[in-house]
Each structure stands twice: as C-alpha cells, then as structure tokens.
Design a protein around this motif. Structure first.
Motif, PDB file in Angstrom:
ATOM      1  N   ILE A   3     -22.709 -38.127  64.793  1.00  0.00           N
ATOM      2  CA  ILE A   3     -21.667 -37.141  65.062  1.00  0.00           C
ATOM      3  C   ILE A   3     -21.283 -36.507  63.737  1.00  0.00           C
ATOM      4  CG2 ILE A   3     -19.317 -36.781  65.871  1.00  0.00           C
ATOM      5  CD1 ILE A   3     -19.727 -39.196  67.712  1.00  0.00           C
ATOM      6  N   PHE A   4     -21.332 -35.203  63.695  1.00  0.00           N
ATOM      7  CA  PHE A   4     -20.927 -34.472  62.499  1.00  0.00           C
ATOM      8  C   PHE A   4     -19.462 -34.097  62.628  1.00  0.00           C
ATOM      9  CE2 PHE A   4     -20.173 -30.287  60.543  1.00  0.00           C
ATOM     10  CZ  PHE A   4     -20.366 -30.634  59.223  1.00  0.00           C
ATOM     11  N   LEU A   5     -18.681 -34.427  61.623  1.00  0.00           N
ATOM     12  CA  LEU A   5     -17.267 -34.071  61.614  1.00  0.00           C
ATOM     13  C   LEU A   5     -17.039 -33.002  60.550  1.00  0.00           C
ATOM     14  CD1 LEU A   5     -15.576 -37.573  61.865  1.00  0.00           C
ATOM     15  CD2 LEU A   5     -15.891 -35.887  63.660  1.00  0.00           C
ATOM     16  N   ASP A   6     -16.551 -31.870  60.978  1.00  0.00           N
ATOM     17  CA  ASP A   6     -16.276 -30.765  60.064  1.00  0.00           C
ATOM     18  C   ASP A   6     -14.783 -30.739  59.760  1.00  0.00           C
ATOM     19  OD1 ASP A   6     -16.215 -28.494  58.587  1.00  0.00           O
ATOM     20  OD2 ASP A   6     -16.888 -27.154  60.165  1.00  0.00           O
ATOM     21  N   PHE A   7     -14.378 -31.513  58.767  1.00  0.00           N
ATOM     22  CA  PHE A   7     -12.958 -31.610  58.423  1.00  0.00           C
ATOM     23  C   PHE A   7     -12.427 -30.336  57.778  1.00  0.00           C
ATOM     24  CE2 PHE A   7     -14.009 -36.184  58.548  1.00  0.00           C
ATOM     25  CZ  PHE A   7     -13.033 -36.598  59.424  1.00  0.00           C
ATOM     26  N   GLU A   8     -13.283 -29.661  57.037  1.00  0.00           N
ATOM     27  CA  GLU A   8     -12.819 -28.473  56.310  1.00  0.00           C
ATOM     28  C   GLU A   8     -12.492 -27.307  57.234  1.00  0.00           C
ATOM     29  OE1 GLU A   8     -15.428 -27.491  53.117  1.00  0.00           O
ATOM     30  OE2 GLU A   8     -15.285 -29.489  52.245  1.00  0.00           O
ATOM     31  N   ASN A   9     -13.171 -27.215  58.355  1.00  0.00           N
ATOM     32  CA  ASN A   9     -12.966 -26.091  59.277  1.00  0.00           C
ATOM     33  C   ASN A   9     -12.329 -26.532  60.585  1.00  0.00           C
ATOM     34  OD1 ASN A   9     -14.202 -24.100  57.527  1.00  0.00           O
ATOM     35  ND2 ASN A   9     -16.125 -25.139  57.977  1.00  0.00           N
ATOM     36  N   ALA A  10     -11.682 -27.676  60.574  1.00  0.00           N
ATOM     37  CA  ALA A  10     -11.068 -28.197  61.797  1.00  0.00           C
ATOM     38  C   ALA A  10      -9.926 -27.283  62.245  1.00  0.00           C
ATOM     39  CB  ALA A  10     -10.534 -29.601  61.550  1.00  0.00           C
ATOM     40  N   VAL A  11      -9.854 -27.090  63.550  1.00  0.00           N
ATOM     41  CA  VAL A  11      -8.783 -26.286  64.133  1.00  0.00           C
ATOM     42  C   VAL A  11      -8.118 -27.125  65.227  1.00  0.00           C
ATOM     43  CG1 VAL A  11      -8.217 -24.175  65.379  1.00  0.00           C
ATOM     44  CG2 VAL A  11     -10.061 -24.152  63.687  1.00  0.00           C
ATOM     45  N   PRO A  12      -6.908 -27.597  64.966  1.00  0.00           N
ATOM     46  CA  PRO A  12      -6.228 -28.415  65.975  1.00  0.00           C
ATOM     47  C   PRO A  12      -5.864 -27.571  67.194  1.00  0.00           C
ATOM     48  CG  PRO A  12      -4.781 -27.976  64.125  1.00  0.00           C
ATOM     49  CD  PRO A  12      -6.110 -27.404  63.771  1.00  0.00           C
ATOM     50  N   LYS A  13      -5.986 -28.189  68.377  1.00  0.00           N
ATOM     51  CA  LYS A  13      -5.730 -27.448  69.620  1.00  0.00           C
ATOM     52  C   LYS A  13      -4.375 -27.802  70.229  1.00  0.00           C
ATOM     53  CE  LYS A  13     -10.670 -27.335  70.411  1.00  0.00           C
ATOM     54  NZ  LYS A  13     -11.751 -28.084  70.968  1.00  0.00           N
ATOM     55  N   SER A  14      -4.155 -29.080  70.455  1.00  0.00           N
ATOM     56  CA  SER A  14      -2.907 -29.497  71.110  1.00  0.00           C
ATOM     57  C   SER A  14      -1.786 -29.660  70.085  1.00  0.00           C
ATOM     58  CB  SER A  14      -3.126 -30.821  71.852  1.00  0.00           C
ATOM     59  OG  SER A  14      -3.294 -31.868  70.924  1.00  0.00           O
ATOM     60  N   ASP A  15      -0.583 -29.787  70.596  1.00  0.00           N
ATOM     61  CA  ASP A  15       0.561 -30.011  69.709  1.00  0.00           C
ATOM     62  C   ASP A  15       0.421 -31.329  68.950  1.00  0.00           C
ATOM     63  OD1 ASP A  15       1.730 -27.615  70.394  1.00  0.00           O
ATOM     64  OD2 ASP A  15       3.073 -28.492  71.892  1.00  0.00           O
ATOM     65  N   ALA A  16      -0.095 -32.344  69.625  1.00  0.00           N
ATOM     66  CA  ALA A  16      -0.288 -33.647  68.985  1.00  0.00           C
ATOM     67  C   ALA A  16      -1.311 -33.531  67.849  1.00  0.00           C
ATOM     68  CB  ALA A  16      -0.741 -34.683  70.003  1.00  0.00           C
ATOM     69  N   GLU A  17      -2.392 -32.803  68.109  1.00  0.00           N
ATOM     70  CA  GLU A  17      -3.398 -32.600  67.065  1.00  0.00           C
ATOM     71  C   GLU A  17      -2.819 -31.806  65.906  1.00  0.00           C
ATOM     72  OE1 GLU A  17      -6.842 -30.703  68.710  1.00  0.00           O
ATOM     73  OE2 GLU A  17      -7.259 -32.365  70.072  1.00  0.00           O
ATOM     74  N   LYS A  18      -2.017 -30.803  66.200  1.00  0.00           N
ATOM     75  CA  LYS A  18      -1.403 -29.988  65.148  1.00  0.00           C
ATOM     76  C   LYS A  18      -0.470 -30.829  64.283  1.00  0.00           C
ATOM     77  CE  LYS A  18      -1.777 -25.655  67.656  1.00  0.00           C
ATOM     78  NZ  LYS A  18      -1.097 -24.623  68.422  1.00  0.00           N
ATOM     79  N   GLU A  19       0.239 -31.752  64.909  1.00  0.00           N
ATOM     80  CA  GLU A  19       1.154 -32.611  64.159  1.00  0.00           C
ATOM     81  C   GLU A  19       0.380 -33.515  63.192  1.00  0.00           C
ATOM     82  OE1 GLU A  19       4.449 -36.138  64.827  1.00  0.00           O
ATOM     83  OE2 GLU A  19       3.910 -34.866  66.518  1.00  0.00           O
ATOM     84  N   VAL A  20      -0.664 -34.173  63.705  1.00  0.00           N
ATOM     85  CA  VAL A  20      -1.477 -35.050  62.852  1.00  0.00           C
ATOM     86  C   VAL A  20      -2.170 -34.225  61.774  1.00  0.00           C
ATOM     87  CG1 VAL A  20      -3.486 -36.588  62.791  1.00  0.00           C
ATOM     88  CG2 VAL A  20      -1.803 -36.811  64.629  1.00  0.00           C
ATOM     89  N   TYR A  21      -2.709 -33.085  62.158  1.00  0.00           N
ATOM     90  CA  TYR A  21      -3.392 -32.217  61.205  1.00  0.00           C
ATOM     91  C   TYR A  21      -2.439 -31.809  60.076  1.00  0.00           C
ATOM     92  CZ  TYR A  21      -6.000 -28.257  59.305  1.00  0.00           C
ATOM     93  OH  TYR A  21      -6.660 -27.404  58.465  1.00  0.00           O
ATOM     94  N   GLY A  22      -1.226 -31.440  60.422  1.00  0.00           N
ATOM     95  CA  GLY A  22      -0.240 -31.036  59.420  1.00  0.00           C
ATOM     96  C   GLY A  22       0.102 -32.171  58.465  1.00  0.00           C
ATOM     97  N   GLN A  23       0.266 -33.369  59.013  1.00  0.00           N
ATOM     98  CA  GLN A  23       0.595 -34.518  58.174  1.00  0.00           C
ATOM     99  C   GLN A  23      -0.553 -34.846  57.217  1.00  0.00           C
ATOM    100  OE1 GLN A  23       1.500 -37.572  61.024  1.00  0.00           O
ATOM    101  NE2 GLN A  23       3.536 -36.762  61.465  1.00  0.00           N
ATOM    102  N   VAL A  24      -1.772 -34.866  57.751  1.00  0.00           N
ATOM    103  CA  VAL A  24      -2.937 -35.181  56.917  1.00  0.00           C
ATOM    104  C   VAL A  24      -3.168 -34.084  55.881  1.00  0.00           C
ATOM    105  CG1 VAL A  24      -5.441 -35.565  56.935  1.00  0.00           C
ATOM    106  CG2 VAL A  24      -3.996 -36.638  58.686  1.00  0.00           C
ATOM    107  N   ALA A  25      -3.063 -32.834  56.299  1.00  0.00           N
ATOM    108  CA  ALA A  25      -3.268 -31.716  55.375  1.00  0.00           C
ATOM    109  C   ALA A  25      -2.254 -31.741  54.238  1.00  0.00           C
ATOM    110  CB  ALA A  25      -3.202 -30.393  56.130  1.00  0.00           C
TER     111      ALA A  25
END
Length: 108
Positions: A3-25
């Motif tokens: 499985i290839f994970l593209d962390f640099e171009n990740a686009v969160p979809k749900s609110d939960a994903e956006k929250e985690v994405y924001g914290q990690v970013a």
C-alpha cells in the motif's frame, strides 16, 4: 499486500480526518526547524573541560552558560518528541480503523 501512502498530498475528507490531519500537520510543521537545531547543537564539552582544568570565574561562567543553552535545546527536543508521541497514535488509529488494508487505501 503493498500500500502506497501519499502523506504529502493527503486530503482529509471527513471532519474527523480533518481534525487528525490538522493536529499532525501542526506538529510536523515544526520538524524542519527542530532538525536544523539538532544538526547545529552546541557542544559545551570544551568549555566544561576548560572550567574544570582552569576553575576561574570566567571559565566557570562560560561553561555554565553553555550548559544552560544545551539544556534548553535538549528540553525543546524532548518536548517535541512528546508532541510526536501524542499525535502518532491518533494518526495510526485514523489510518488503521476497522479493516486496516481497506482503511489505508481509502485514506489517500
């Protein structure tokens, strides 16, 4: 399974994903500065040795000031490691919830 994970171009979809994405970013945005500081850590070894071999107020003060700078740097690195430690489990849970393989494929 690969499985290839593209962390640099990740686009969160749900609110939960956006929250985690924001914290990690937010934590990862500090990484370049921390890495630069790690690469340029000041070594106080020489000043401490000089203060031990020639214990006069000037050498002792120079050594003390160098040790304080080193301790501040170590504290900053430690604090950053705690930030990484706090967001990594959240990221892993978000990436591997339910069925990890399909979840990872969906999280691109």
């Amino acid at each position: 399974v690969q499985i290839f994970l593209d962390f640099e171009n990740a686009v969160p979809k749900s609110d939960a994903e956006k929250e985690v994405y924001g914290q990690v970013a937010a934590v990862l945005s500090k990484a370049p500065e921390i890495l630069n500081k790690i690469n340029s850590v000041s070594d106080c070894h020489e000043l401490v040795l000089r203060a031990i071999t020639d214990p006069i107020p000037e050498t002792e003060e120079d050594a003390w000031n160098a040790v304080l700078v080193s301790m501040d740097q170590l504290k900053e690195f430690y604090d950053y490691s705690l930030e990484l430690e706090s967001v990594l489990p959240k990221l892993l849970v978000a990436l591997c919830k339910d069925d990890p393989t399909s979840s990872l494929e969906d999280q691109q």
